[in-house]
Every structure is written in C-alpha cells, then in structure tokens.
Design an enzyme around this catalytic site. Structure first.
Site, mmCIF file in Angstrom:
data_model
loop_
_atom_site.group_PDB
_atom_site.id
_atom_site.type_symbol
_atom_site.label_atom_id
_atom_site.label_comp_id
_atom_site.label_asym_id
_atom_site.label_seq_id
_atom_site.Cartn_x
_atom_site.Cartn_y
_atom_site.Cartn_z
ATOM 1 N N ARG A 70 -9.175 -5.889 -0.697
ATOM 2 C CA ARG A 70 -8.427 -4.645 -0.466
ATOM 3 C C ARG A 70 -7.280 -4.502 -1.466
ATOM 4 O O ARG A 70 -6.969 -3.395 -1.917
ATOM 5 C CB ARG A 70 -7.897 -4.637 0.970
ATOM 6 N N HIS A 74 -6.639 -1.180 -3.679
ATOM 7 C CA HIS A 74 -5.391 -0.425 -3.607
ATOM 8 C C HIS A 74 -4.641 -0.441 -4.934
ATOM 9 O O HIS A 74 -3.882 0.486 -5.225
ATOM 10 C CB HIS A 74 -4.511 -0.958 -2.474
ATOM 11 N N ASN A 103 0.154 0.404 2.552
ATOM 12 C CA ASN A 103 0.197 -0.992 2.105
ATOM 13 C C ASN A 103 1.121 -1.884 2.923
ATOM 14 O O ASN A 103 0.971 -3.115 2.907
ATOM 15 C CB ASN A 103 0.647 -1.045 0.639
ATOM 16 N N HIS A 202 -15.488 -2.665 4.497
ATOM 17 C CA HIS A 202 -14.914 -2.676 5.850
ATOM 18 C C HIS A 202 -15.661 -3.622 6.778
ATOM 19 O O HIS A 202 -15.299 -3.756 7.949
ATOM 20 C CB HIS A 202 -14.920 -1.263 6.444
#
Length: 358
Positions: A70, A74, A103, A202
């Site tokens: 992740r 990001h 975040n 996910h």
C-alpha cells in the site's frame, strides 16, 4: 584552462540543468530511463539488502507486507513514485502526504523502509534512492505473501515536495464510484483492467473502521449498504462502534478468509457482497468490471500474472530520473541543499564550466 573553471554553475549552466530536468520528467523519457539491474554496477547488493529488511519485518509481523504494498501505491499516485509519501517535513511548508487522512494513521511500513535504507547506505552510500527501495520492498512483500516474483526496473529519484492536499486529490477514497475509480486510475495512465487487477491487493491487510463506517451506521442507527451482506454487516457493527473516528484503534481484515495471503479470494468475496469498501462493491455492479472479477475469481494464475505486470507499470508513474530529484540520505527528510541544486542537482547536472554533463 584549469583556472577558468568555477565551482559555481553559470546562468547558462543552470538553464541547461533546468532543461534537462524538464526533459527527464516527460513520461516517455522517464520510463525509458528505468531499467532492471540499475544498481548492478554501483550497488549490486541493494535489492538483497532490501529483501532482508522486508523478510525480517515480515517474520515479526506478517501484516507489514500489506502495508508496504500500500505504501508503494500511495507513493506513486501522488507526484509519481518519488518517495514523497515518506517525507515528514515539506520544505515548502504545510502538512505532508504522510499526514493526510488517507495515510494517517493507516499507512505503515515506514520503519521497514528506514531499516532497508540504513543497510543500503552502509553498503553503498548516496547511491540508492528511497523511491526504488519502496518499489523493491513492495515487490518483496508480494513475493512473501503470494509467491509472485517479478523484476523491478529501477533508477527512480526522490522528490523534494510532499503536500497533504495532493494526497487528498489523487488517492481514490474507499467511497469511490466506478467512474471515480476509472478516472483516478486513468489519470495515472492505468486502464480499467489494471484498476481491477490492482484492487486485488485488498486481499491482504486490514482496514480502520472509518473507511466503511457509513455502510453499517447512519449516525447511531444500524444500516446495511445494499451491496453488503447483512450477516457481514452485523459482524462489522459488532466490531466498530458508531462513533468510530479516524484514530479509533480498531481494524478488521479486508479479506477475512486469508488476510495475510495474496490470493484471488478478494474476487470470490465480491459476488457474496463481502467487499469491505463501497469501492470494492463497485467492481461487482459495473458490468465491464464484473466480467474481470469473474475471470480473476476463476483463475488465480491469470490474476497474479496481470497483477505483477500492473505493479511494474504503476511503478513507472511520473517518476523522476536522471538528474531530476535527488537520492535522499534520510528517507523522511530532503537533503540539505542550495537553491541551485534544487533546480536539478546542479552539482551533477552541469560540469564546472556550465556545460551539460553527458
């Protein structure tokens, strides 16, 4: 002739440095400058050292692998893959990406990147960028959780700006509709298929309650989102109080069946109305996306192959290469520098006579 050289670049030299930086920010040129084995000559142990740091962290906490995947996502979606998400201070002032709601406090793995950077710096000082370390760490996390291997083209440079507002504007929220998802990914040169493929990440990791609270509570009144299984919603309500906030320290696996295994179970859950986020359910209700969900649910090998390819493509997003950016000594802060260096690392971008280096 030796006495004619100056330590400070000329105005023309600075202009050339700026031009070089502008050129290397062009998408086609930036992609061309990334290559597999970028550090073979300058730091041959770089990828092995990152892999060791990731493996050590994974042994302590398997959930960190999802965090590192992740983290790469990001990073790349805001200002490109330039490690801007790691900065704790923005030289221009204001809050950083790291402090933005998408975040903070959910993003994790910063300490793993710091450990990997420290190991690499001991072996090869001032050579390997934090942005490349983030990309390597994501790849290694995917391998540890899903036995998926792929090569990472490297050569990214680290950016010097990190802005909270840009994170809010660029990162797709868990409340995204199918159209918002399509648009956010298209803005990063990623197709609908690649969006559905990358959403499969996910299948690992956990989420804070706030990301799905509006699917199970309306104020203090229990509700069930039309795309959420009533029994699953009941479990989530039992876990998450209606007054949960951004910092409520309660999390739940995004894939209850195999939260630490990168598999295709995510796609199998969607038709059962067990996609945790509203955005997950959008993949099921949009016909074109639903067809891809069905294909990946039926063929894990196909999904893993496309996931690896999509990660490589995402990792090329708006990268800084060549003489743009810098190689940070500390991943959380930019290097001390003069204004001339900020224009594109003038110390390396121009020679002492102000002529562009080859």
């Amino acid at each position: 002739m030796g006495t004619a050289k100056q330590n400070k670049p000329t105005a023309g030299g600075v202009a050339l440095a700026v031009a070089a930086c502008a050129l290397c920010l062009l998408p086609a040129m930036a992609r061309a400058q990334l290559r597999v084995g970028f550090y073979d000559a300058t730091c041959p142990s770089a990828e092995a050292l990152v892999r060791q740091a990731v493996a050590a962290a994974f042994a302590r906490d398997a959930g960190l692998a999802a965090g590192l995947i992740r983290l790469h996502f990001h990073d790349c979606f805001v200002r490109g893959c330039d490690a801007s998400v790691l900065l704790t201070v923005n030289p221009g002032g204001g809050k950083t990406e790291r402090e933005a709601a998408p975040n903070n406090p959910s993003l994790r793995g910063f300490d793993v990147i710091d450990a990997a950077k420290a190991a690499v710096e001991r072996s090869c000082p001032r050579t390997v960028s934090c942005a490349d370390i983030v990309a390597f760490a994501a790849r290694d996390s995917i391998n540890l959780t899903g036995s998926v291997s792929y090569q990472v083209p490297a050569g990214r440079r680290d950016g010097r700006v990190s802005n909270e507002t840009e994170a809010l504007l660029n990162l797709p929220p868990p409340t995204s509709t199918a159209q918002i998802l399509t648009d956010k990914f298209a803005a990063k040169n990623l197709t609908v298929q690649e969006m559905v493929v990358l959403s499969g990440a996910h299948t690992v990791g956990r989420s804070f309650c706030i990301s799905f609270l509006n699917r199970i509570w309306n104020g203090t009144t229990p509700i069930v989102d039309a795309g959420l299984s009533p029994s699953y919603a009941a479990l989530l309500r039992a876990l998450c109080p209606s007054n949960a906030t951004q910092t409520t320290p309660i999390t739940t696996p995004m894939d209850p069946g195999s939260p630490n295994v990168l598999d295709n179970n995510y796609y199998k859950l969607l038709p059962r109305n067990m996609g945790l986020f509203f955005s997950d359910n959008q993949l099921r209700v949009d016909p074109a996306m639903a067809a891809l969900v069905t294909a990946f649910a039926a063929n894990e090998t196909l999904w893993k192959e496309r996931f690896a390819a999509a990660m490589v493509k995402m990792g090329r997003t708006e990268v800084q290469t060549g003489r743009c950016g810098e190689v940070r000594l500390n991943c959380s802060v930019v290097n001390p520098t003069s204004s001339s260096v900020e224009l594109g690392s003038s110390a390396s971008a121009v020679d002492e006579e102000g002529v562009a280096a080859s």
